[in-house]
Scaffold this motif. Structure first.
Motif, PDB file in Angstrom:
ATOM      1  N   GLY A 182       0.780  -1.223   0.000  1.00 40.82           N
ATOM      2  CA  GLY A 182       0.000   0.000   0.000  1.00 40.82           C
ATOM      3  C   GLY A 182       0.813   1.275   0.000  1.00 40.82           C
ATOM      4  N   SER A 183       2.099   1.179  -0.309  1.00 35.84           N
ATOM      5  CA  SER A 183       2.961   2.365  -0.310  1.00 35.84           C
ATOM      6  C   SER A 183       3.392   2.702  -1.730  1.00 35.84           C
ATOM      7  N   ILE A 184       3.934   3.916  -1.883  1.00 40.91           N
ATOM      8  CA  ILE A 184       4.524   4.344  -3.148  1.00 40.91           C
ATOM      9  C   ILE A 184       6.035   4.360  -2.961  1.00 40.91           C
ATOM     10  N   PHE A 185       6.721   3.544  -3.732  1.00 41.48           N
ATOM     11  CA  PHE A 185       8.169   3.410  -3.655  1.00 41.48           C
ATOM     12  C   PHE A 185       8.758   3.936  -4.945  1.00 41.48           C
ATOM     13  N   ALA A 186       9.592   4.943  -4.861  1.00 41.06           N
ATOM     14  CA  ALA A 186      10.196   5.544  -6.049  1.00 41.06           C
ATOM     15  C   ALA A 186      11.609   5.041  -6.235  1.00 41.06           C
ATOM     16  N   LEU A 195       5.261   0.725  -7.410  1.00 44.86           N
ATOM     17  CA  LEU A 195       6.689   0.932  -7.620  1.00 44.86           C
ATOM     18  C   LEU A 195       6.818   1.841  -8.828  1.00 44.86           C
ATOM     19  N   LEU A 196       7.374   3.022  -8.589  1.00 42.67           N
ATOM     20  CA  LEU A 196       7.462   4.056  -9.595  1.00 42.67           C
ATOM     21  C   LEU A 196       8.919   4.297  -9.941  1.00 42.67           C
ATOM     22  N   THR A 197       9.260   4.187 -11.208  1.00 40.32           N
ATOM     23  CA  THR A 197      10.609   4.569 -11.628  1.00 40.32           C
ATOM     24  C   THR A 197      10.548   5.957 -12.228  1.00 40.32           C
ATOM     25  N   THR A 198      11.544   6.774 -11.946  1.00 39.14           N
ATOM     26  CA  THR A 198      11.542   8.131 -12.466  1.00 39.14           C
ATOM     27  C   THR A 198      12.957   8.690 -12.464  1.00 39.14           C
ATOM     28  N   GLN A 199      13.178   9.660 -13.334  1.00 40.56           N
ATOM     29  CA  GLN A 199      14.429  10.414 -13.319  1.00 40.56           C
ATOM     30  C   GLN A 199      14.177  11.836 -12.846  1.00 40.56           C
ATOM     31  N   TYR A 200      12.914  12.116 -12.501  1.00 37.34           N
ATOM     32  CA  TYR A 200      12.538  13.456 -12.065  1.00 37.34           C
ATOM     33  C   TYR A 200      12.551  13.534 -10.546  1.00 37.34           C
ATOM     34  N   LEU A 201      13.436  14.351 -10.001  1.00 41.31           N
ATOM     35  CA  LEU A 201      13.569  14.452  -8.549  1.00 41.31           C
ATOM     36  C   LEU A 201      12.301  14.985  -7.897  1.00 41.31           C
ATOM     37  N   ASP A 202      11.643  15.970  -8.539  1.00 39.35           N
ATOM     38  CA  ASP A 202      10.441  16.536  -7.935  1.00 39.35           C
ATOM     39  C   ASP A 202       9.315  15.521  -7.891  1.00 39.35           C
ATOM     40  N   GLU A 203       9.283  14.603  -8.858  1.00 37.44           N
ATOM     41  CA  GLU A 203       8.261  13.565  -8.883  1.00 37.44           C
ATOM     42  C   GLU A 203       8.429  12.613  -7.697  1.00 37.44           C
ATOM     43  N   ALA A 204       9.651  12.170  -7.474  1.00 37.38           N
ATOM     44  CA  ALA A 204       9.917  11.294  -6.329  1.00 37.38           C
ATOM     45  C   ALA A 204       9.622  12.012  -5.021  1.00 37.38           C
ATOM     46  N   GLU A 205      10.017  13.279  -4.948  1.00 37.86           N
ATOM     47  CA  GLU A 205       9.805  14.047  -3.719  1.00 37.86           C
ATOM     48  C   GLU A 205       8.318  14.239  -3.443  1.00 37.86           C
ATOM     49  N   HIS A 206       7.543  14.442  -4.482  1.00 33.23           N
ATOM     50  CA  HIS A 206       6.115  14.726  -4.321  1.00 33.23           C
ATOM     51  C   HIS A 206       5.307  13.474  -3.976  1.00 33.23           C
ATOM     52  N   LEU A 207       5.686  12.333  -4.536  1.00 32.30           N
ATOM     53  CA  LEU A 207       4.834  11.154  -4.461  1.00 32.30           C
ATOM     54  C   LEU A 207       5.248  10.096  -3.438  1.00 32.30           C
ATOM     55  N   ALA A 208       6.538   9.880  -3.277  1.00 28.18           N
ATOM     56  CA  ALA A 208       7.004   8.625  -2.684  1.00 28.18           C
ATOM     57  C   ALA A 208       6.974   8.612  -1.157  1.00 28.18           C
ATOM     58  N   ASP A 209       6.578   7.451  -0.621  1.00 27.08           N
ATOM     59  CA  ASP A 209       6.749   7.192   0.809  1.00 27.08           C
ATOM     60  C   ASP A 209       8.208   6.884   1.124  1.00 27.08           C
ATOM     61  N   ASN A 261      18.541   4.526   0.433  1.00 29.05           N
ATOM     62  CA  ASN A 261      17.148   4.099   0.466  1.00 29.05           C
ATOM     63  C   ASN A 261      16.540   4.621   1.755  1.00 29.05           C
ATOM     64  N   GLY A 262      15.514   5.453   1.649  1.00 28.75           N
ATOM     65  CA  GLY A 262      14.889   5.982   2.853  1.00 28.75           C
ATOM     66  C   GLY A 262      13.737   6.899   2.538  1.00 28.75           C
ATOM     67  N   THR A 263      13.124   7.453   3.588  1.00 33.81           N
ATOM     68  CA  THR A 263      12.105   8.458   3.386  1.00 33.81           C
ATOM     69  C   THR A 263      12.764   9.748   2.934  1.00 33.81           C
ATOM     70  N   LEU A 264      11.960  10.674   2.471  1.00 39.99           N
ATOM     71  CA  LEU A 264      12.507  11.960   2.046  1.00 39.99           C
ATOM     72  C   LEU A 264      13.214  12.640   3.213  1.00 39.99           C
ATOM     73  N   ALA A 265      12.614  12.581   4.392  1.00 33.78           N
ATOM     74  CA  ALA A 265      13.234  13.206   5.558  1.00 33.78           C
ATOM     75  C   ALA A 265      14.568  12.555   5.889  1.00 33.78           C
ATOM     76  N   GLU A 266      14.632  11.225   5.781  1.00 34.45           N
ATOM     77  CA  GLU A 266      15.887  10.524   6.069  1.00 34.45           C
ATOM     78  C   GLU A 266      16.970  10.891   5.066  1.00 34.45           C
ATOM     79  N   LEU A 267      16.602  11.010   3.804  1.00 32.29           N
ATOM     80  CA  LEU A 267      17.586  11.363   2.787  1.00 32.29           C
ATOM     81  C   LEU A 267      18.082  12.796   2.971  1.00 32.29           C
TER      82      LEU A 267
END
Length: 255
Positions: free
Chosen positions: A31-35, A188-202, A215-221
């Motif tokens: 149930g998560s979005i993984f980028a 599972l979302l593959t992308t080369q767009y940083l804003d896309e990963a930042e906006h969507l991914a858990d 590999n981590g959450t946005l806050a962890e990274l």
């Protein structure tokens, strides 16, 4: 992670002398979005093709929805949907006809009812009887994703789903992906767009030179870098904000 929707351990893949994947490891919670974030040629599509049973790994193991990719490929295929970089709709057929066709190919009962439910869910009901070739890029991509959800697969792979789309269409696809996760679908979302990963991914995994380097959450990274110096500056609108303000509300698309 025993209850992972997707589990990858030591996946390797080479094409002759080209080592594309060099031991990839990660888990994706249900149930998560993984980028999976990486530049062109990083191996994102190769990994997705392995997880969707379209390509065999040279080494390592992977499981999707509890089924081994190598050991139970038929079960994996029944549990997933794959949407590639380009919409796979039949542009001669209407939106409804595309959905009905897929439902019939999957031998599902009441294909028209399934089509109508998905058309409403993806805000395509008003364009249901128009040829898909007349759809905008965002509408065509939404239809493509709707087609891939017929049969209610618990896991969906989106391989660079916003490639070539304009800003409005990208936001439409982002909203669709968020709705999928809210409904319990693992993405599972593959992308080369940083804003896309930042906006969507858990969670975000960075694939570089064939391995996952972080590999981590946005806050962890973000914690990997030192805190930014605080400065008080006048905030200027982004080009995307200017574009959307000028062209209007994306939720009222009628193309």
């Amino acid at each position: 992670m025993m209850d992972a929707a997707i589990s990858v351990r030591g996946i390797e893949k080479s094409f002759k002398d080209l080592h594309v994947l060099r031991g990839v490891d990660f888990d994706v919670a249900p149930g998560s979005i993984f980028a999976l974030l990486g530049s062109n040629g990083a191996g994102k599509t190769t990994l997705v093709r392995i997880l969707s049973t379209l390509l065999k790994a040279d080494a390592g193991t992977a499981a999707v929805a509890g089924f081994g990719v190598a050991e139970a490929p038929d079960d994996v295929r029944r549990s997933i949907s794959l949407t590639g970089q380009f919409a796979a709709v039949d542009e001669v057929l209407s939106g409804r006809e595309n959905l009905v066709l897929v439902a019939r190919l999957r031998h599902l009962s009441k294909p028209r009812a399934i089509a109508d439910e998905l058309l409403a869910r993806f805000s395509l009901a008003d364009a249901a009887d128009r040829k898909a070739g007349t759809y905008s890029g965002g509408m065509r991509r939404r239809l493509d994703i709707a087609m891939s959800l017929i049969g209610d697969p618990p896991v969906i792979f989106l391989d660079e789903p916003t490639t070539g789309l304009d800003p409005q269409a990208r936001i439409e696809v982002w909203q669709t992906v968020q709705q999928l996760a809210k409904g319990g679908t693992t993405v599972l979302l593959t992308t080369q767009y940083l804003d896309e990963a930042e906006h969507l991914a858990d969670r975000i995994a960075i694939l570089h030179e064939g391995t996952i380097i972080q590999n981590g959450t946005l806050a962890e990274l973000k914690q990997l870098l030192p805190p930014a110096r605080v400065e008080y500056v006048e905030k200027q609108p982004s080009l995307e904000e200017v574009f959307l303000a000028l062209v209007g509300d994306t939720g009222k698309e009628s193309r």
